[in-house]
Design a protein around this motif. Structure first.
Motif, short mmCIF file in Angstrom:
data_model
loop_
_atom_site.label_atom_id
_atom_site.label_comp_id
_atom_site.label_asym_id
_atom_site.label_seq_id
_atom_site.Cartn_x
_atom_site.Cartn_y
_atom_site.Cartn_z
N ASP B 138 0.84 -1.21 0.00
CA ASP B 138 0.00 0.00 0.00
C ASP B 138 0.86 1.25 0.00
O ASP B 138 0.60 2.20 -0.74
N SER B 139 1.88 1.23 0.83
CA SER B 139 2.72 2.42 0.95
C SER B 139 3.51 2.65 -0.34
O SER B 139 3.68 3.80 -0.78
N LEU B 140 3.94 1.59 -1.00
CA LEU B 140 4.64 1.72 -2.28
C LEU B 140 3.70 2.26 -3.36
O LEU B 140 4.08 3.13 -4.16
N ARG B 141 2.46 1.76 -3.37
CA ARG B 141 1.48 2.24 -4.36
C ARG B 141 1.20 3.72 -4.17
O ARG B 141 1.10 4.49 -5.13
N ARG B 166 13.44 3.47 -1.26
CA ARG B 166 13.66 3.16 0.15
C ARG B 166 12.54 2.28 0.69
O ARG B 166 12.76 1.38 1.52
N GLY B 167 11.31 2.53 0.20
CA GLY B 167 10.17 1.73 0.63
C GLY B 167 10.34 0.25 0.29
O GLY B 167 9.89 -0.62 1.03
N ILE B 168 11.01 -0.03 -0.83
CA ILE B 168 11.26 -1.42 -1.20
C ILE B 168 12.23 -2.05 -0.20
O ILE B 168 12.05 -3.18 0.24
N ALA B 169 13.25 -1.27 0.20
CA ALA B 169 14.19 -1.77 1.22
C ALA B 169 13.47 -2.03 2.54
O ALA B 169 13.70 -3.04 3.19
N VAL B 170 12.58 -1.12 2.93
CA VAL B 170 11.81 -1.30 4.16
C VAL B 170 10.97 -2.58 4.09
O VAL B 170 10.83 -3.31 5.07
N ALA B 171 10.46 -2.87 2.88
CA ALA B 171 9.59 -4.05 2.69
C ALA B 171 10.35 -5.38 2.83
O ALA B 171 9.74 -6.44 2.91
N THR B 172 11.69 -5.33 2.89
CA THR B 172 12.44 -6.57 3.15
C THR B 172 12.36 -6.95 4.63
O THR B 172 12.67 -8.07 5.00
N HIS B 173 11.99 -5.97 5.48
CA HIS B 173 11.97 -6.15 6.94
C HIS B 173 13.34 -6.56 7.48
O HIS B 173 13.43 -7.24 8.49
N ASN B 174 14.37 -6.12 6.79
CA ASN B 174 15.74 -6.30 7.27
C ASN B 174 16.37 -4.91 7.39
O ASN B 174 16.74 -4.29 6.39
#
Lengths: 247, 247
Positions: B138-141, B166-174
Motif C-alpha cells: 500500500d505504501s509503495l502504491r 527506500r520503501g522497497i528496502a523497508v519491505a524486506t523487513h531487514n
C-alpha cells in the motif's frame, strides 16, 4: 529525518523546536551545503538565523554531537564531523550488535545477516575479478596459505577465514564494500567458530577459497561469483545443521 | 584493529599504550563480552586491570568516545554506546560524503556508489517480493501515485523516487538493507536531480516503478530483481550520457 520509514511504527511525539533545528542542520549536511570539516556559526548566530533561543540551539547541537554528526570542542565551536572508515564501520557494528538484542521489530537475526552477507560477498567476488591488482592477489594467496597451515586451530582458522573474505572486498578498491562487510564481521566470526569446528568443513572451505582465488586471478567475474555463491551455500547449510534458525 | 587492511598502505607509527587499551576495549565489544549499555569499570580499575596509568586509560576512553563507541558522561563513568539505526546511517552518510572529497585512494566515486546501489537494490527487490506485507505494498502504491502526480516538478519527483526505492528496502523487513541504502541516499538524490531532468526519463522511470511494484506484489523474486536491474541500467545510461564519469 526518516519520515518515510514505515518500519518503526511507534507513535512519535510531535517534534520540539530543538528537533526541528537538529533536522535543519542534518538537511544542510545531507544536501552538501555544510561539508565535513566546516565550522558552524556561534550558538548566538544560529539562534538568530533559526529564530530560536540559544538554549534551543544548544540542545540541538548536543543531540547532533551525541549522534556523532558534530565535533563540539569547548571554546572553538561546533565542526561538522569527518567520519573516517573505521568510525563508520564501528558505528554499523555497534548497531548490528545492539540490534541482535533489541526488541522484535528492530532485531537483526542471523538469517538477515546471512542475507546481507550473500549479497555483499557474491558481488564483491565478481568486482574483485575485474579490479584486483597483483598485490591484492599476493595478499590473498598469503592468507590462504596461512589458513591451510593453521589446520585444526579453529580460532586461528576463523580469523584467517574472515581476513581472506575481507581481502576480497579490499581487492574491489571500493571502500564502501569494505565498510559494509566489516559491519557484520563480528557476527560472521561467531558463525565461523561454529562451522569450522564441524568435521570436513575446514577442508571444504579451503578448497572453495582456492577455487574463488583461482577465478579472481583468471579475471573471470561470473566464475568468481559462482564459486563464492557455492561456498556460502555450503556454509549456510552447515550452520543450519548446527542449529541455526531457519528463515 | 585493521591489521589485514591492505588498502591504506601509509606507514603506521607503532601503537602507543593507549592505542593498545583502545584496541582491547574494542575487542571486548566485538566479542560481545561488553554489550551496548554496559558500564565500564572506573578509570582507576581499568588502569589496574590493564597495568597502565590512569592518564593512559583516560586517553583511550577519550578516543573511544570520539569514535562514538562509548558514551562518557561526567560523574557516571563510561557506557558502551547504543547505536540506533539513525546514528548508524548518519555515520555512514558522513563517511560517504567526506570520502567524496578525500584523497585519491580513499575517494568514493559515483561509479562506486552506483556499484553499491546496483548490488543493494537488485537484491532488495528480490527479497521484498518474498517479505513484503500488504501495508508495505500500500505504501509503495501511494508513493508511486504521488510521483505520477508530481509530473514535471523535478525536486518533488526526485524525493518521491528516493522514497519509493527506500520503501522497497523497508519491505524486506531487514533493517541492515535500509541502513546501507540510506548511507548512499544523498549521493543518489543528486544523481536523480540530474537524470529526472532529462527528457523522457521521468516517464520511463514511472513505467519501470510500476513494473517493479507489479512483480513484488505478484511475489515474483526473479521478476522483481530483473525489473529493478533494467531500471537501474537505464538510470546509469542516462547519467553517463549527462556527463557522469565512465568507469
Amino acid at each position: 529525518m526518516n519520515a518515510e520509514n514505515v518500519q518503526y511504527p511507534t507513535l512519535q511525539r510531535s517534534p520540539t523546536l530543538s528537533d526541528r533545528v537538529t533536522d535543519s542542520v542534518l538537511q544542510l549536511i545531507t544536501s552538501n551545503a555544510l561539508k565535513p570539516g566546516d565550522r558552524l556559526p556561534s550558538e548566538r548566530d544560529l539562534g538568530v538565523r533559526f529564530g530560536v533561543s540559544r538554549t534551543v540551539v544548544r540542545e540541538a547541537l548536543r543531540s547532533l554531537a551525541a549522534k556523532g554528526v558534530l565535533d563540539v570542542r569547548s571554546g572553538s565551536g561546533a565542526i561538522v564531523a569527518r567520519v573516517d572508515v573505521d568510525t563508520a564501520s564501528q558505528a554499523l557494528r555497534l548497531f548490528v550488535q545492539g540490534s541482535r538484542e533489541g526488541a522484535d521489530g528492530d532485531r537483526v537475526e542471523y538469517e538477515q545477516i546471512n542475507d546481507v552477507r550473500e549479497m555483499l560477498e557474491t558481488r564483491v567476488a565478481r568486482i574483485a575479478a575485474r579490479a584486483a591488482q597483483d598485490t591484492d592477489l599476493d595478499s590473498l594467496r598469503d592468507l590462504h596459505d596461512r589458513m591451510k597451515a593453521a589446520k585444526t586451530d579453529v580460532e586461528l582458522s576463523s580469523s584467517l577465514d574472515v581476513a581472506f573474505h575481507r581481502g576480497i572486498a579490499v581487492a574491489t578498491h571500493n571502500p564502501l564494500f569494505v565498510v559494509m562487510l566489516d559491519s557484520i564481521e563480528p557476527a560472521l566470526l561467531e558463525i565461523r567458530r561454529k562451522t569450522l569446528g564441524s568435521p570436513g568443513r575446514p577442508n571444504r572451505a579451503l578448497r572453495a577459497h582456492a577455487q574463488i582465488l583461482e577465478r579472481i586471478a583468471a579475471r573471470d567475474p561470473e566464475g568468481a561469483e559462482q564459486a563464492m555463491n557455492d561456498h556460502l551455500a555450503d556454509s549456510r547449510a552447515v550452520w543450519r545443521r548446527l542449529g541455526g534458525t531457519v528463515s
